[in-house]
Design a protein around this motif. Structure first.
Motif, short mmCIF file in Angstrom:
data_model
loop_
_atom_site.label_atom_id
_atom_site.label_comp_id
_atom_site.label_asym_id
_atom_site.label_seq_id
_atom_site.Cartn_x
_atom_site.Cartn_y
_atom_site.Cartn_z
N SER A 124 -11.57 -8.10 3.66
CA SER A 124 -10.37 -8.01 4.50
C SER A 124 -9.10 -8.12 3.67
N GLU A 125 -9.13 -8.94 2.59
CA GLU A 125 -7.93 -9.09 1.76
C GLU A 125 -7.51 -7.76 1.14
N LEU A 126 -8.47 -6.98 0.68
CA LEU A 126 -8.13 -5.68 0.08
C LEU A 126 -7.65 -4.71 1.15
N ARG A 127 -8.29 -4.68 2.30
CA ARG A 127 -7.88 -3.74 3.33
C ARG A 127 -6.48 -4.08 3.85
N ARG A 128 -6.14 -5.36 3.92
CA ARG A 128 -4.77 -5.73 4.32
C ARG A 128 -3.77 -5.29 3.25
N ALA A 129 -4.14 -5.49 1.98
CA ALA A 129 -3.25 -5.09 0.89
C ALA A 129 -3.07 -3.57 0.87
N LEU A 130 -4.13 -2.83 1.15
CA LEU A 130 -4.04 -1.37 1.18
C LEU A 130 -3.17 -0.89 2.34
N ALA A 131 -3.29 -1.55 3.50
CA ALA A 131 -2.47 -1.16 4.64
C ALA A 131 -0.98 -1.34 4.32
N ARG A 132 -0.64 -2.45 3.68
CA ARG A 132 0.76 -2.68 3.30
C ARG A 132 1.20 -1.68 2.23
N HIS A 133 0.31 -1.42 1.25
CA HIS A 133 0.60 -0.46 0.17
C HIS A 133 0.86 0.93 0.75
N LEU A 134 0.06 1.37 1.71
CA LEU A 134 0.23 2.69 2.30
C LEU A 134 1.54 2.79 3.08
N TYR A 135 1.91 1.72 3.74
CA TYR A 135 3.18 1.74 4.49
C TYR A 135 4.38 1.81 3.54
N GLU A 136 4.33 1.01 2.49
CA GLU A 136 5.47 0.94 1.57
C GLU A 136 5.57 2.17 0.67
N LEU A 137 4.43 2.68 0.21
CA LEU A 137 4.46 3.79 -0.76
C LEU A 137 4.39 5.15 -0.09
N ARG A 138 3.61 5.27 1.01
CA ARG A 138 3.36 6.58 1.58
C ARG A 138 3.86 6.72 3.02
N GLY A 139 4.42 5.65 3.59
CA GLY A 139 4.96 5.76 4.94
C GLY A 139 3.90 5.88 6.02
N ILE A 140 2.69 5.40 5.74
CA ILE A 140 1.58 5.48 6.70
C ILE A 140 1.43 4.13 7.38
N GLN A 141 1.47 4.10 8.71
CA GLN A 141 1.29 2.87 9.46
C GLN A 141 -0.13 2.84 10.02
N VAL A 142 -0.96 1.98 9.42
CA VAL A 142 -2.35 1.85 9.86
C VAL A 142 -2.70 0.38 9.90
N SER A 143 -3.74 0.05 10.65
CA SER A 143 -4.26 -1.31 10.65
C SER A 143 -5.35 -1.44 9.60
N PRO A 144 -5.58 -2.64 9.07
CA PRO A 144 -6.66 -2.82 8.08
C PRO A 144 -8.02 -2.37 8.62
N GLU A 145 -8.22 -2.45 9.94
CA GLU A 145 -9.51 -2.07 10.52
C GLU A 145 -9.79 -0.58 10.37
N GLN A 146 -8.76 0.22 10.14
CA GLN A 146 -8.95 1.67 9.98
C GLN A 146 -9.36 2.05 8.57
N ILE A 147 -9.34 1.12 7.63
CA ILE A 147 -9.55 1.41 6.22
C ILE A 147 -11.00 1.11 5.82
N VAL A 148 -11.61 2.04 5.10
CA VAL A 148 -12.96 1.89 4.57
C VAL A 148 -12.90 2.03 3.06
N VAL A 149 -13.37 1.01 2.35
CA VAL A 149 -13.36 1.00 0.88
C VAL A 149 -14.71 1.51 0.37
N GLY A 150 -14.69 2.38 -0.63
CA GLY A 150 -15.93 2.90 -1.19
C GLY A 150 -15.79 3.23 -2.66
N ALA A 151 -16.92 3.47 -3.30
CA ALA A 151 -16.97 3.67 -4.75
C ALA A 151 -16.63 5.11 -5.13
#
Length: 461
Positions: A145-172
């Motif tokens: 959850s810590e990474l998905r929250r950080a990615l959600a904030r990163h996407l909003y600040e860098l790319r203007g995408i507003q998403v919740s951490p629950e929408q993010i899937v991390v993979g290799a």
């Protein structure tokens, strides 16, 4: 009488070595089915070993079914399938040493030139100290959850995408995410891919038995009219910096693609692979940021911005697909180690990534300018034209030559110059313009390019 040299057993116990010798003779047919073995005492005396050694060897062979025991008679070879003598081991594969090129315009290099080793090591030690044994536990299938929250904030600040951490899937990495996408959306769908374009996505979809169709790319990406009547249901595209052409899809065409997706049960996969590196103007907003109907699945990785070997990528799913994802793919384990996820979460949330990205933009802009200057100062000047150098970690070099691309690449390789053309990425003949080089510049040393450029200029004819 069976004769084996027990002194050749190496580090094996005597009984184990004797067991292996007898089993080998049974499997090879040297000991035939029904043949009686010597008594334990007789064989022990013959081999000069203890009776218990033979007893243990016989006991293991009896347990595995290689011998049968008859009361008051002894041990006999069981009926088993024999095998021919094993073939000689294959000769070791001779791998050719990696070739050292005089000039390599194909090598990518990106990410490793300025990797922040000291910061990454510091954060890794901190994660080990603070998380401890918790790092050994299984992590959620979508990522910590810590990474998905950080990615959600990163996407909003860098790319203007507003998403919740629950929408993010991390993979290799991207290839793993392509597999998830085709399993999520369905193998029965028809997938559209850019031509010329990045080949791995299509290969992954095809290996999953999905039908792939290739759509032309012009100076603004895939034309909307190419979609109509194509039968495509899922379009995989890179609208912010198409590889390899460098095309940027304008807003009018993006809106047309979204209307196409809304008109049926269709989806757009937005592969935003190197959007971080734009050197003139503001970054191009992703399609996901203007999607009002949940038809865009956004994906990106850290292979270009940090390092390919980290193998960390992520998907952003539309809310309407979350239940389907959990039902179909929620049983998968997350493929990125916990320690790397927690480290990346700190790297993002504490501002290290932003600082790193700013440094790398300056570094790559300077490298691009110096490589371009080296080309303009070489004998190629006047016989080439640089295109699409505003973004990404490659640009195009249009050559003035009548030689076919494949012939020129072969002749150049003989002189130590490695080339990559747009036509190398086309799936249908004529879908990419000829005589156009892809110059991947991150790993190039502008000071060492002169001789290779001279060799290339001499081959243009």
């Amino acid at each position: 009488m069976l004769t084996y040299d027990l002194e050749r057993r190496g580090d094996l116990p005597r009984y184990d070595y004797l067991y292996r010798c007898i089993k080998g003779d049974i499997l090879s047919g040297r000991l035939a089915a029904g043949e009686k073995l010597p008594s334990k005492r007789a064989l022990a005396a013959h081999l000069g070993t203890a009776v218990v050694t033979v007893e243990n060897a016989y006991a293991q062979l009896l347990a595995e079914g290689y011998l049968t025991s008859r009361e008051r008679s002894g041990c006999y070879v069981a009926q088993v399938e024999t095998r021919q003598s094993p073939p000689p081991p294959p000769a070791p594969v001779q791998t050719a040493p990696e070739r050292r090129w005089l000039l390599d315009l194909r090598g990518v290099g990106s990410g490793i030139e300025g990797f922040p080793f000291s910061v990454w090591a510091k954060l890794t030690r901190r994660v080990l100290t603070e998380r401890g044994p918790a790092l050994l536990r299984a992590v959620p299938h979508s990522g910590v959850s810590e990474l998905r929250r950080a990615l959600a904030r990163h996407l909003y600040e860098l790319r203007g995408i507003q998403v919740s951490p629950e929408q993010i899937v991390v993979g290799a990495g991207a290839e793993y995410l392509y597999n998830l996408l085709v399993q999520l959306l369905g193998r029965e769908r028809v997938y559209g891919l850019e031509d010329p374009g990045y080949s791995k996505a299509g290969r992954v979809y095809a290996l999953n038995e999905a039908e792939c169709r290739f759509l032309p790319v012009d100076g603004a990406g895939v034309p909307p009219e190419a979609l109509e009547g194509s039968g495509v249901q899922v379009l995989h595209l890179s609208p912010n910096h198409q590889f390899p052409t460098g095309a940027v899809t304008p807003i009018s065409r993006r809106q047309a693609m979204l209307r196409w997706a809304q008109a049926g049960d269709r989806y757009l996969i937005e592969d935003d692979y190197d959007s971080e590196f734009r050197f003139s103007g503001r970054p191009i907003p992703p399609m996901q940021s203007i999607d009002q109907s949940g038809r865009v699945l956004y994906m990106n990785t850290f292979s270009r911005s940090l390092a390919p070997s980290l193998r960390i990528g992520y998907l952003v799913l539309p809310p309407a697909l979350l239940d389907r994802y959990r039902d179909r793919l929620g049983f998968y384990s997350c493929t990125v180690p916990a320690i790397e996820q927690y480290t990346l979460a700190l790297f993002l949330s504490e501002g290290y990534f932003d600082a790193h990205l700013n440094r790398m933009r300056v570094f790559y802009r300077d490298r691009r300018d110096r490589v371009a200057a080296a080309i303009q100062a070489s004998p190629l000047a006047g016989r080439c034209r640089i295109l699409h150098q505003e973004a990404g970690l490659h640009f195009l070099l249009e050559l003035e030559t009548h030689r076919p691309d494949r012939e020129l690449a072969g002749l150049a390789a003989e002189r130590g110059v490695r080339l990559s053309f747009l036509t190398d990425y086309q799936h249908r003949e004529g879908s990419a313009p000829p005589h156009t080089l892809i110059v991947n510049y991150p790993a190039l040393d502008p000071e060492q390019m002169a001789r290779g450029l001279e060799e290339l200029a001499a081959l243009l004819g």
